[in-house]
Design a protein around this motif. Structure first.
Motif, PDB file in Angstrom:
ATOM      1  N   UNK A 173      -5.212  -5.397  14.816  1.00  0.00           N
ATOM      2  CA  UNK A 173      -6.626  -5.649  14.557  1.00  0.00           C
ATOM      3  C   UNK A 173      -6.863  -7.096  14.171  1.00  0.00           C
TER       4      UNK A 173
ATOM      5  N   UNK B 240      -7.211 -10.038   2.451  1.00  0.00           N
ATOM      6  CA  UNK B 240      -7.565  -8.608   2.419  1.00  0.00           C
ATOM      7  C   UNK B 240      -6.316  -7.743   2.469  1.00  0.00           C
ATOM      8  N   UNK B 241      -5.405  -8.087   3.382  1.00  0.00           N
ATOM      9  CA  UNK B 241      -4.195  -7.280   3.544  1.00  0.00           C
ATOM     10  C   UNK B 241      -3.331  -7.377   2.288  1.00  0.00           C
TER      11      UNK B 241
ATOM     12  N   UNK C 126       3.799  -2.999   7.569  1.00  0.00           N
ATOM     13  CA  UNK C 126       4.783  -3.780   6.799  1.00  0.00           C
ATOM     14  C   UNK C 126       5.676  -2.879   5.944  1.00  0.00           C
TER      15      UNK C 126
ATOM     16  N   UNK D 129      -4.747  -5.058  -0.215  1.00  0.00           N
ATOM     17  CA  UNK D 129      -5.077  -3.708   0.263  1.00  0.00           C
ATOM     18  C   UNK D 129      -4.187  -2.673  -0.405  1.00  0.00           C
ATOM     19  N   UNK D 130      -4.810  -1.623  -0.868  1.00  0.00           N
ATOM     20  CA  UNK D 130      -4.089  -0.457  -1.339  1.00  0.00           C
ATOM     21  C   UNK D 130      -4.653   0.702  -0.536  1.00  0.00           C
ATOM     22  N   UNK D 131      -4.009   1.884  -0.627  1.00  0.00           N
ATOM     23  CA  UNK D 131      -4.608   3.023   0.052  1.00  0.00           C
ATOM     24  C   UNK D 131      -6.023   3.192  -0.511  1.00  0.00           C
TER      25      UNK D 131
ATOM     26  N   UNK E 265       0.849  -1.195   0.000  1.00  0.00           N
ATOM     27  CA  UNK E 265       0.000   0.000   0.000  1.00  0.00           C
ATOM     28  C   UNK E 265       0.881   1.239   0.000  1.00  0.00           C
TER      29      UNK E 265
ATOM     30  N   UNK F 251      -7.279  -2.867   7.632  1.00  0.00           N
ATOM     31  CA  UNK F 251      -6.288  -3.528   6.769  1.00  0.00           C
ATOM     32  C   UNK F 251      -5.176  -2.572   6.355  1.00  0.00           C
ATOM     33  N   UNK F 252      -5.473  -1.280   6.344  1.00  0.00           N
ATOM     34  CA  UNK F 252      -4.409  -0.313   6.043  1.00  0.00           C
ATOM     35  C   UNK F 252      -3.412  -0.239   7.198  1.00  0.00           C
ATOM     36  N   UNK F 253      -3.940  -0.257   8.438  1.00  0.00           N
ATOM     37  CA  UNK F 253      -3.042  -0.282   9.602  1.00  0.00           C
ATOM     38  C   UNK F 253      -2.095  -1.471   9.506  1.00  0.00           C
ATOM     39  N   UNK F 254      -2.683  -2.646   9.229  1.00  0.00           N
ATOM     40  CA  UNK F 254      -1.876  -3.874   9.162  1.00  0.00           C
ATOM     41  C   UNK F 254      -0.856  -3.774   8.039  1.00  0.00           C
ATOM     42  N   UNK F 255      -1.332  -3.306   6.895  1.00  0.00           N
ATOM     43  CA  UNK F 255      -0.485  -3.245   5.710  1.00  0.00           C
ATOM     44  C   UNK F 255       0.644  -2.219   5.869  1.00  0.00           C
TER      45      UNK F 255
END
Lengths: 243, 254
Positions: B99, B29-30, A87, B33-35, A18, A80-84
């Motif tokens: 999470x 999902x992760x 990384x 995931x993109x912004x 991301x 999922x943005x927090x998780x991503x």
């Protein structure tokens, strides 16, 4: 005519990360700026490590700002943005610096330019002389492209490892030569075509901002004919003329 | 599915299965995931089988069959938050909130009507391959304690893998959660050493890994051969998400 050094670069964000686009933008700018003030980074070693540490140091502050902006806009980061984002983001690195040579190249009386480049991953630089390919860097054969190129991670503080995995090269350009910097899909196409001179000719049809629509159509044609992998394309072209 | 399984902390098999599915959906999902959102590189159905057979989504997705991944990611039934210490990249640890999204809760009642479940999955696969003949072939992941209570599931399994897209046959992978003990095994190429006939039946039903998945597994240091199958016994099935190719992988230099 250019009497000053010039730096340029291409960084290609990884599909799977991301904010890769933002990291690629930040990294390519940091590389070009550092190469301007710290040309030795294009020879590797501690100068490159210094640049790598400085680029990585920019990421977390940028991310804090981005997170605040999203929050302020009423669109806080999703789970999922927090998780991503924990990384980190990933991108290739290709940066080049061109210096007008005060003395001509030893082999010729013509003006010459010295260029130096650093590459991590599979964004490629091609040196053309008489519009023929004389050097491909860092990937020389189409078989070397894959889905796991080396990448510059926005949280990678192992700058010695980054420096070790980065490739460095240099060369000379004369008037009429060109340097092309491009992302992997287009580079793979150029290295795989049966008639490379013809392919170079097609590519050189596109020279300026007015050619963008034609360039996109040409790329879509290659994609439709399954000659070009369906992936983002970025191309930087540096033409050397007289001085 | 209400028997406890072995190990230091006996865990209900139904918990293990629900946990595996929640982690699969999290990883997927992760990965995509993109912004600003998750890309619909995949569409997902979760079919539960016990007293009934059908959609196992809880929360706002309840009753839905095939759901685009972006909707899955945005609609877990709930998200649990837990604190965790993670490396700060400079040799220390930093406290962070992790999470844990949950889409389904463990269900442990009724039998294990695997035949009906596989037939249900087959109907989804048939409709998908007909509608998207150029897509990557569907992957059915069957997570079970192995004891089919409505007969031998082999024929129903074969019916799934008989469907294909231009890219190849639909794939059936199996995770067998068992109290029988024995060595946890992931992606074996032979049934030798599997502890019981259920495990062997499930292994035989599992698709061989396609070549691109094999080469990825091999690049990650897993031992694979041309006969390696998508079968996991009492081990982590979520690695299968890593086998899925969506473009340039985001991996740290090694």
């Amino acid at each position: 005519m250019l009497q000053e050094p010039l730096t340029a670069g291409v960084c290609d964000g990884a599909t799977e990360s991301a904010l890769a686009k933002d990291w690629a933008r930040l990294l390519s700018r940091a590389a070009a700026e550092h190469a301007m003030t710290l040309p030795d980074l294009l020879a590797g070693g501690t100068a490159f490590e210094e640049f790598a540490a400085a680029a990585v140091a920019q990421w977390d502050p940028w991310l804090v700002q981005y997170t605040q902006m999203r929050h302020a806009e009423g669109r806080p980061l999703k789970w999922y943005e927090h998780t991503k984002l924990a990384e980190g983001a990933y991108a290739t690195l290709l940066t080049v610096r061109v210096d007008p040579d005060s003395d001509s190249h030893p082999d010729t009386s013509e003006p010459a330019w010295r260029w130096r480049a650093a590459a991590l991953g599979d964004s490629c630089l091609f040196h053309l002389h008489d519009d023929r390919l004389v050097q491909a860097f860092p990937v020389a054969a189409v078989e070397e492209f894959g889905t796991t190129p080396d990448l510059f991670g926005s949280r990678n503080r192992d700058v010695a490892l980054l420096a070790r995995r980065t490739r460095f090269t240099e060369g000379w350009c004369q008037p009429g030569d060109r340097l092309l910097l491009m992302t992997d899909a287009l580079a793979a196409w150029l290295l795989s075509v049966p008639d490379q001179d013809d392919a170079v000719g097609q590519l050189l049809e596109f020279a300026g901002p007015d050619d963008l629509a034609g360039f996109k159509n040409w790329l879509n044609g290659l994609r439709d004919r399954r000659q070009l992998r369906n992936d983002d394309v970025a191309l930087v072209r540096i033409d050397f003329e007289g001085r | 599915m209400s028997d406890p399984i072995g190990g230091e902390v006996p865990q209900q098999k139904a918990d293990v299965v629900a946990d595996a599915i929640n982690r699969l959906l999290t990883e997927l999902s992760v990965k995509c995931a993109k912004e600003e959102g998750v890309r619909d590189y995949f569409h997902v159905a979760v079919v539960g089988y016990g007293a009934t057979v059908g959609s196992a989504f809880a929360g706002s997705l309840a009753g839905r069959d095939i759901v685009p991944l972006s909707e899955v990611a945005d609609n877990p039934a709930r998200v649990d938050e837990r604190s965790k210490k993670v490396p700060d990249g400079a040799g220390g640890l930093v406290e962070t909130v992790v999470n844990f999204p949950l889409w389904m809760d463990p269900v442990a009642h009724g039998g294990t009507p695997m035949n009906r479940a596989l037939q249900y999955a087959e109907s989804l696969v048939a409709a998908w391959t007909e509608r998207y003949p150029a897509s990557f072939p569907p992957i059915v992941i069957n997570l079970t304690d192995g004891e089919s209570t409505d007969g031998d599931p082999t024929t129903a399994a074969e019916a799934i893998t008989a469907h294909a897209t231009a890219d190849g046959a639909a794939l059936l992978f199996n995770l067998h959660v068992s109290a029988a003990g024995g060595t946890p095994t992931a992606f074996p190429d032979t049934a030798d050493g599997l502890p019981d006939s259920y495990a062997q039946t499930l292994f035989a039903m599992s698709s061989p890994l396609p070549s691109h998945m094999r080469s990825y597994a091999a690049s990650q240091g897993q031992r694979v051969s041309e006969t390696t199958r998508g079968f996991v016994y009492n081990a982590d099935i979520t690695t299968v998400v890593q086998f899925l190719d969506i473009g340039t992988r985001a991996t740290e230099l090694r």
